[in-house]
Design a protein around this motif. Structure first.
Motif, PDB file in Angstrom:
ATOM      1  N   UNK A  83      -0.689  59.417  51.546  1.00  0.00           N
ATOM      2  CA  UNK A  83       0.170  60.138  52.315  1.00  0.00           C
ATOM      3  C   UNK A  83       1.373  59.028  52.837  1.00  0.00           C
ATOM      4  N   UNK A  84       1.232  58.082  53.200  1.00  0.00           N
ATOM      5  CA  UNK A  84       3.005  57.430  53.353  1.00  0.00           C
ATOM      6  C   UNK A  84       3.782  57.486  51.982  1.00  0.00           C
ATOM      7  N   UNK A  85       3.471  57.943  51.113  1.00  0.00           N
ATOM      8  CA  UNK A  85       3.809  57.562  49.152  1.00  0.00           C
ATOM      9  C   UNK A  85       4.635  58.941  49.785  1.00  0.00           C
ATOM     10  N   UNK A  86       3.937  60.270  49.340  1.00  0.00           N
ATOM     11  CA  UNK A  86       4.195  61.056  49.320  1.00  0.00           C
ATOM     12  C   UNK A  86       5.650  61.196  50.411  1.00  0.00           C
ATOM     13  N   UNK A  87       6.003  61.601  51.815  1.00  0.00           N
ATOM     14  CA  UNK A  87       6.177  61.875  52.559  1.00  0.00           C
ATOM     15  C   UNK A  87       7.563  60.745  52.265  1.00  0.00           C
ATOM     16  N   UNK A  88       7.944  59.667  52.740  1.00  0.00           N
ATOM     17  CA  UNK A  88       9.031  58.629  52.121  1.00  0.00           C
ATOM     18  C   UNK A  88       9.291  58.280  50.806  1.00  0.00           C
ATOM     19  N   UNK A  89       8.523  58.531  49.147  1.00  0.00           N
ATOM     20  CA  UNK A  89       8.904  58.362  48.362  1.00  0.00           C
ATOM     21  C   UNK A  89      10.286  59.498  48.253  1.00  0.00           C
ATOM     22  N   UNK A  90      11.551  58.790  47.628  1.00  0.00           N
ATOM     23  CA  UNK A  90      13.086  59.374  46.938  1.00  0.00           C
ATOM     24  C   UNK A  90      12.723  60.612  46.068  1.00  0.00           C
ATOM     25  N   UNK A  91      11.891  61.251  46.134  1.00  0.00           N
ATOM     26  CA  UNK A  91      11.936  62.488  45.712  1.00  0.00           C
ATOM     27  C   UNK A  91      12.686  62.628  43.853  1.00  0.00           C
ATOM     28  N   UNK A  92      14.180  62.735  44.839  1.00  0.00           N
ATOM     29  CA  UNK A  92      14.906  62.757  42.963  1.00  0.00           C
ATOM     30  C   UNK A  92      14.872  62.163  42.685  1.00  0.00           C
ATOM     31  N   UNK A  93      14.505  60.147  43.328  1.00  0.00           N
ATOM     32  CA  UNK A  93      14.997  59.039  41.885  1.00  0.00           C
ATOM     33  C   UNK A  93      13.718  59.661  40.729  1.00  0.00           C
ATOM     34  N   UNK A  94      12.475  59.690  41.614  1.00  0.00           N
ATOM     35  CA  UNK A  94      11.064  59.888  41.018  1.00  0.00           C
ATOM     36  C   UNK A  94      11.158  61.190  40.030  1.00  0.00           C
ATOM     37  N   UNK A  95      12.183  62.651  40.023  1.00  0.00           N
ATOM     38  CA  UNK A  95      12.042  63.483  38.686  1.00  0.00           C
ATOM     39  C   UNK A  95      12.976  63.164  38.039  1.00  0.00           C
ATOM     40  N   UNK A 119      23.254  58.183  35.268  1.00  0.00           N
ATOM     41  CA  UNK A 119      25.025  57.511  36.167  1.00  0.00           C
ATOM     42  C   UNK A 119      24.370  57.382  37.569  1.00  0.00           C
ATOM     43  N   UNK A 120      23.420  59.383  37.555  1.00  0.00           N
ATOM     44  CA  UNK A 120      22.963  59.870  39.210  1.00  0.00           C
ATOM     45  C   UNK A 120      22.006  59.018  39.206  1.00  0.00           C
ATOM     46  N   UNK A 121      21.093  58.637  38.511  1.00  0.00           N
ATOM     47  CA  UNK A 121      20.233  57.099  39.374  1.00  0.00           C
ATOM     48  C   UNK A 121      20.302  55.949  40.494  1.00  0.00           C
ATOM     49  N   UNK A 122      21.687  55.739  39.499  1.00  0.00           N
ATOM     50  CA  UNK A 122      22.668  54.256  39.320  1.00  0.00           C
ATOM     51  C   UNK A 122      23.240  54.401  41.277  1.00  0.00           C
ATOM     52  N   UNK A 123      23.977  56.206  41.037  1.00  0.00           N
ATOM     53  CA  UNK A 123      24.508  56.528  41.987  1.00  0.00           C
ATOM     54  C   UNK A 123      23.526  56.584  43.445  1.00  0.00           C
ATOM     55  N   UNK A 124      22.271  57.200  42.801  1.00  0.00           N
ATOM     56  CA  UNK A 124      21.224  58.135  43.929  1.00  0.00           C
ATOM     57  C   UNK A 124      21.103  56.314  45.276  1.00  0.00           C
ATOM     58  N   UNK A 125      20.689  55.689  44.092  1.00  0.00           N
ATOM     59  CA  UNK A 125      20.032  54.319  44.403  1.00  0.00           C
ATOM     60  C   UNK A 125      21.257  53.256  45.391  1.00  0.00           C
ATOM     61  N   UNK A 126      22.654  53.651  45.273  1.00  0.00           N
ATOM     62  CA  UNK A 126      23.552  53.153  45.574  1.00  0.00           C
ATOM     63  C   UNK A 126      23.854  53.896  46.609  1.00  0.00           C
ATOM     64  N   UNK A 127      23.884  54.856  47.177  1.00  0.00           N
ATOM     65  CA  UNK A 127      24.031  56.073  47.976  1.00  0.00           C
ATOM     66  C   UNK A 127      23.277  55.330  49.058  1.00  0.00           C
ATOM     67  N   UNK A 128      21.877  55.239  48.822  1.00  0.00           N
ATOM     68  CA  UNK A 128      20.922  55.289  49.256  1.00  0.00           C
ATOM     69  C   UNK A 128      20.659  53.674  50.480  1.00  0.00           C
ATOM     70  N   UNK A 129      21.420  53.080  50.131  1.00  0.00           N
ATOM     71  CA  UNK A 129      21.525  51.982  50.047  1.00  0.00           C
ATOM     72  C   UNK A 129      22.963  52.187  50.632  1.00  0.00           C
TER      73      UNK A 129
END
Length: 406
Positions: free
Chosen positions: A27-39, A313-323
C-alpha cells in the motif's frame, strides 16, 4: 474561519479512504511511488526490447560460424528473459524504506568492490577486456552493480558533513580515496568509460554537497591532469583519443567504428527504413550493445532517436524537480547522484554513436542488450524510486500533517 474544523475532518476522512491509510509495504509503495518516473522507465525498457530485436539479426550473423549458427532473434529472447528477471528486482528494491535502501546499498558497495578487486585475478576476458566474474550464464560484471551502490555510499558519506566531527575536507578525501580505488581497478580491466562515469558522479556530488568553488577549481585542474596522464601512460585511452582526434592513426579500427556508427545512425533519415529493413547495422561491431542507438536511427529514424533522448532527459529533470524541496541531505544526494549517473551514461552512449566522443564501450541504459547491465540498472532505478517516494497527500496538506501527529 468556522469551516476549518470541517475541512480538517474532511481531509482526515479522505486520507483514510481509497487505500491511502493502508501503510502495508504494498500500500505504501502504490501511493508513494513516483508513477511518472516508473512509467518512463518501463517505456525505455519496452523501447530497448524493440531495439534489441532490430539489432539481434546483425549480431547473430556476426557471431555465427560454420559450426554454430545463432537464430536471428537469439539476443532478443535472451534480453526478454533478463527483463523478466529485472522488473521484479526493480519493484522490490523500490519498495524498501529509505533507511533499508541505504543499508542495502552500503552492503552492496562493500561486496561488489571486493568482486571488482577480484576481476584482475580471476576475471573472464571477453573481446580483449577482463571485466566479468563467474562462468557460463552466471557471469556478471561487478562494475555495473557497483555503480548504484557506490553512488549511495558516497552520498551517505557526504551527508555526514558536520556530524560526528567530520568536516567537508575529510569527507572529500575519504570519498575521493574510494573513487580513486575504483578508478584504478577499472583501468586495469581496462574500462575507461566506466572510470569517467564514476569520476563525473563523484565530482557532481561534491558540487551538490556545497563544496567551495576553490576546491572545485582544484579538482578541475586535477581532472585535466588526469586526462593528460591517461593519454601519456594508459594505452587504451591513448588509442581511443588518437582515433577520435587523428583518424589516420593506428590500425583504423576505432575510426572505422565511429564512422560506421554515424553512417548507420543517419542511413534511415527522419523516419527510418522500417523494422528489419536496415542494412548498415551489419557493419557495426556491437550493434546490440555499444551501437544500438545507431540501429534505432537506421530502422526507426532520427525522430525516434530524438524521442529516446527526450525520455532520458525527462527522467533526469523529473528527479531534480522532485528534489527541489527535499530536506534530507542524504536522500537529496543519493537521488541526484543516481539520476546524474543514469543521464551521463545515456549522454556518453549517444555522443559515441553520433561521433561526438571517442569510442568507450558504453551501453545505453535499459536500451542496450546485457544481463548484468539490465539487472544493475533495475537496482539503480529501484533505489532512485525508493529515495524519491513520498506520500502525496501528507506532504501537500498541513491539515493531515497536523492530524497524523496527534
Amino acid at each position: 474561519m468556522n469551516d476549518m474544523p470541517q475541512k480538517d475532518g474532511l481531509l482526515t476522512r479522505v486520507a483514510r479512504r481509497g487505500g491511502r491509510a493502508d501503510r502495508s509495504a504494498l500500500g505504501s509503495w502504490f501511493w508513494d511511488i513516483d508513477w511518472l518516473l516508473l512509467i518512463l522507465t518501463l517505456f525505455l525498457i519496452a523501447i530497448g526490447l524493440v531495439a534489441v530485436a532490430a539489432a539481434s539479426p546483425a549480431t547473430a550473423q556476426r557471431y555465427s560460424d560454420a559450426t554454430h549458427h545463432m537464430p536471428a532473434l537469439y539476443y532478443f529472447w535472451r534480453q526478454l528473459m533478463w527483463v523478466c528477471v529485472s522488473l521484479p528486482v526493480l519493484v522490490i528494491v523500490s519498495m524498501l524504506p529509505a533507511d533499508q535502501a541505504r543499508r542495502f546499498a552500503l552492503i552492496g558497495c562493500a561486496g561488489f568492490l571486493l568482486c571488482l578487486a577480484l576481476v584482475p585475478i580471476a576475471g573472464v576476458t571477453v573481446n580483449g577486456a577482463r571485466r566479468w566474474l563467474g562462468v557460463g550464464i552466471a557471469q556478471f560484471q561487478p562494475s555495473e552493480f557497483l555503480k548504484p551502490c557506490f553512488i549511495v555510499a558516497t552520498a551517505w558519506l557526504l551527508s555526514m558533513k558536520g556530524k560526528e566531527g567530520l568536516s567537508a575536507t575529510v569527507l572529500m578525501l575519504l570519498t575521493g580515496g574510494l573513487t580513486a580505488v575504483v578508478a584504478v581497478l577499472l583501468m586495469l580491466q581496462p574500462d575507461f568509460g566506466q572510470t569517467v562515469v564514476f569520476s563525473l558522479v563523484w565530482i557532481a556530488l561534491l558540487l551538490i554537497s556545497g563544496i567551495s568553488p576553490r576546491v572545485i577549481l582544484s579538482l578541475g585542474g586535477l581532472a585535466l591532469g588526469g586526462v593528460v596522464a591517461a593519454y601519456l601512460f594508459y594505452s587504451t585511452a591513448r588509442t581511443r583519443i588518437d582515433a577520435f582526434l587523428f583518424p589516420g592513426s593506428g590500425d583504423g579500427a576505432e575510426h572505422f567504428q565511429v564512422n560506421a556508427a554515424r553512417a548507420t545512425l543517419t542511413a534511415g533519415g527522419w523516419f527510418g527504413t522500417g523494422p528489419g529493413g536496415g542494412q548498415m547495422k551489419y557493419r557495426l561491431p556491437e550493434a546490440h550493445t555499444d551501437y544500438i542507438f545507431s540501429v534505432i536511427g537506421e530502422e526507426f529514424g532520427l525522430i525516434a532517436c530524438a524521442i529516446v533522448a527526450i525520455i532520458f532527459l525527462a527522467i533526469v529533470v523529473r528527479v531534480f524537480v522532485k528534489l527541489l524541496d527535499e530536506q534530507d541531505d542524504f536522500r537529496l544526494l543519493a537521488a541526484a547522484g543516481l539520476a546524474i549517473q543514469f543521464g551521463a551514461q545515456a549522454l556518453i552512449s549517444m555522443a559515441v554513436n553520433t561521433g561526438l566522443a571517442p569510442s568507450k564501450g558504453m551501453t545505453m541504459p535499459f536500451i542496450s542488450y546485457g544481463g548484468s547491465s539490465m539487472i544493475a540498472l533495475s537496482v539503480g532505478m529501484g533505489l532512485l524510486l525508493a529515495f524519491t517516494r513520498r506520500n502525496p497527500f501528507v506532504l501537500r496538506s498541513p491539515y493531515v500533517v497536523k492530524w497524523s501527529g496527534e
